[in-house]
Scaffold this active site. Structure first.
Site, PDB file in Angstrom:
ATOM      1  N   HIS A 178       0.827  -1.211   0.000  1.00 48.42           N
ATOM      2  CA  HIS A 178       0.000   0.000   0.000  1.00 48.42           C
ATOM      3  C   HIS A 178       0.862   1.261   0.000  1.00 48.42           C
ATOM      4  O   HIS A 178       0.568   2.222  -0.724  1.00 48.42           O
ATOM      5  CB  HIS A 178      -0.930  -0.008   1.219  1.00 48.42           C
ATOM      6  CG  HIS A 178      -2.145  -0.866   1.059  1.00 48.42           C
ATOM      7  ND1 HIS A 178      -2.076  -2.246   1.015  1.00 48.42           N
ATOM      8  CD2 HIS A 178      -3.463  -0.543   0.934  1.00 48.42           C
ATOM      9  CE1 HIS A 178      -3.303  -2.734   0.874  1.00 48.42           C
ATOM     10  NE2 HIS A 178      -4.155  -1.734   0.819  1.00 48.42           N
ATOM     11  N   HIS A 220       1.434  -3.662   9.267  1.00 44.19           N
ATOM     12  CA  HIS A 220       2.860  -3.566   8.982  1.00 44.19           C
ATOM     13  C   HIS A 220       3.593  -2.936  10.152  1.00 44.19           C
ATOM     14  O   HIS A 220       2.995  -2.230  10.984  1.00 44.19           O
ATOM     15  CB  HIS A 220       3.110  -2.708   7.737  1.00 44.19           C
ATOM     16  CG  HIS A 220       2.631  -3.325   6.468  1.00 44.19           C
ATOM     17  ND1 HIS A 220       3.363  -4.271   5.776  1.00 44.19           N
ATOM     18  CD2 HIS A 220       1.487  -3.131   5.759  1.00 44.19           C
ATOM     19  CE1 HIS A 220       2.687  -4.628   4.689  1.00 44.19           C
ATOM     20  NE2 HIS A 220       1.555  -3.955   4.657  1.00 44.19           N
TER      21      HIS A 220
END
Length: 258
Positions: A178, A220
């Site tokens: 992303h 993440h």
């Protein structure tokens, strides 16, 4: 006053004790084992050096210590910032909004939207821009998948695997796809679309919010996102260098011409 006889007896007794002690030492020394410091192997004049691997264990490098410390800080900070990782987290009520932002940076909507615009476009200039955007998105997907498969860093332990449309390599964390896509699309839009200043600011904010949301959702670690932003920024330069045009790729443009 002590008599001379008693003095001689004392000297004789003390001398006898010393003689007896020396005799015991002399009797013991031939059979006594050598000390480790004095024991030497035949033909060797110095102690054998330690193996290299033992030296590395006893003296770890400064770089290894620094990387281990940074990794520990990264894991600690990422867990503290994962405030939307679950419904019971500190900002668990904002998790649905974070998931909407997650979808806005996902590769599938961008690929489908770009492909649809390419099919509907009737301008050669627009087709050139959209075709290169499609090329950039595909290159981003392939590169991120390769790096994830090589590094194989697992997702944070506080992450919930309820992500939107995942594939096999999405179980790995490094780098953030992303964040890579957000940086790539941000540079692409700012370079090739004529936008007013407020819209340009919104594009940059969108890229930053998408990146931050990855840590807030627990998807993440911080280093995954930072490396993803750097990778996406550099990937745009590759796209510019390999820019597709009717002269460099006439077959592709003939395919999309009406």
């Amino acid at each position: 006053m002590p008599s001379p006889r008693s003095s001689r007896e004392r000297r004789t007794g003390s001398g006898g004790s010393r003689l007896e002690f020396l005799s015991l030492v002399s009797q013991r020394s031939p059979g006594a084992p050598d000390s480790p410091s004095r024991r030497k192997e035949p033909g060797s004049s110095a102690a054998a050096p330690l193996p290299e691997e033992d030296c590395m264990k006893l003296n770890p490098s400064f770089l290894g210590i620094a990387l281990s410390s940074l990794l520990a800080i990264d894991l600690w900070a990422s867990k503290r910032l994962g405030v939307c990782a679950g419904e019971g987290s500190a900002w668990g009520s904002a998790r649905p909004l974070m998931k909407v932002i997650e979808i806005s940076g996902h590769g599938v909507p961008w690929l489908l939207g770009t492909f649809y615009g390419l099919c509907q476009s009737d301008s050669s200039a627009a087709r050139e821009v959209l075709l290169n955007l499609l090329f950039a998105l595909l290159l981003d997907l392939v590169l991120v998948a390769v790096v994830k498969g090589l590094v194989k860093r697992p997702r944070p332990t506080h992450n919930k695997m309820d992500m939107f449309v995942t594939i096999s390599v999405d179980k790995y964390s490094f780098p953030s796809g992303h964040a890579t896509r957000a940086a790539l699309v941000c540079r692409f839009i700012l370079r090739h679309l004529v936008l007013a200043v407020p819209l340009r600011v919104l594009v940059v904010l969108w890229a930053l919010i998408v990146s931050v949301s990855r840590v807030m959702l627990g998807r993440h670690n911080m280093t995954d996102v930072l490396f993803g932003l750097l990778l996406g920024y550099a990937l745009y330069s590759v796209v510019e260098h390999c820019w597709l045009s009717p002269l460099s790729a006439p077959a592709l443009f003939a395919l999309w011409s009406h």
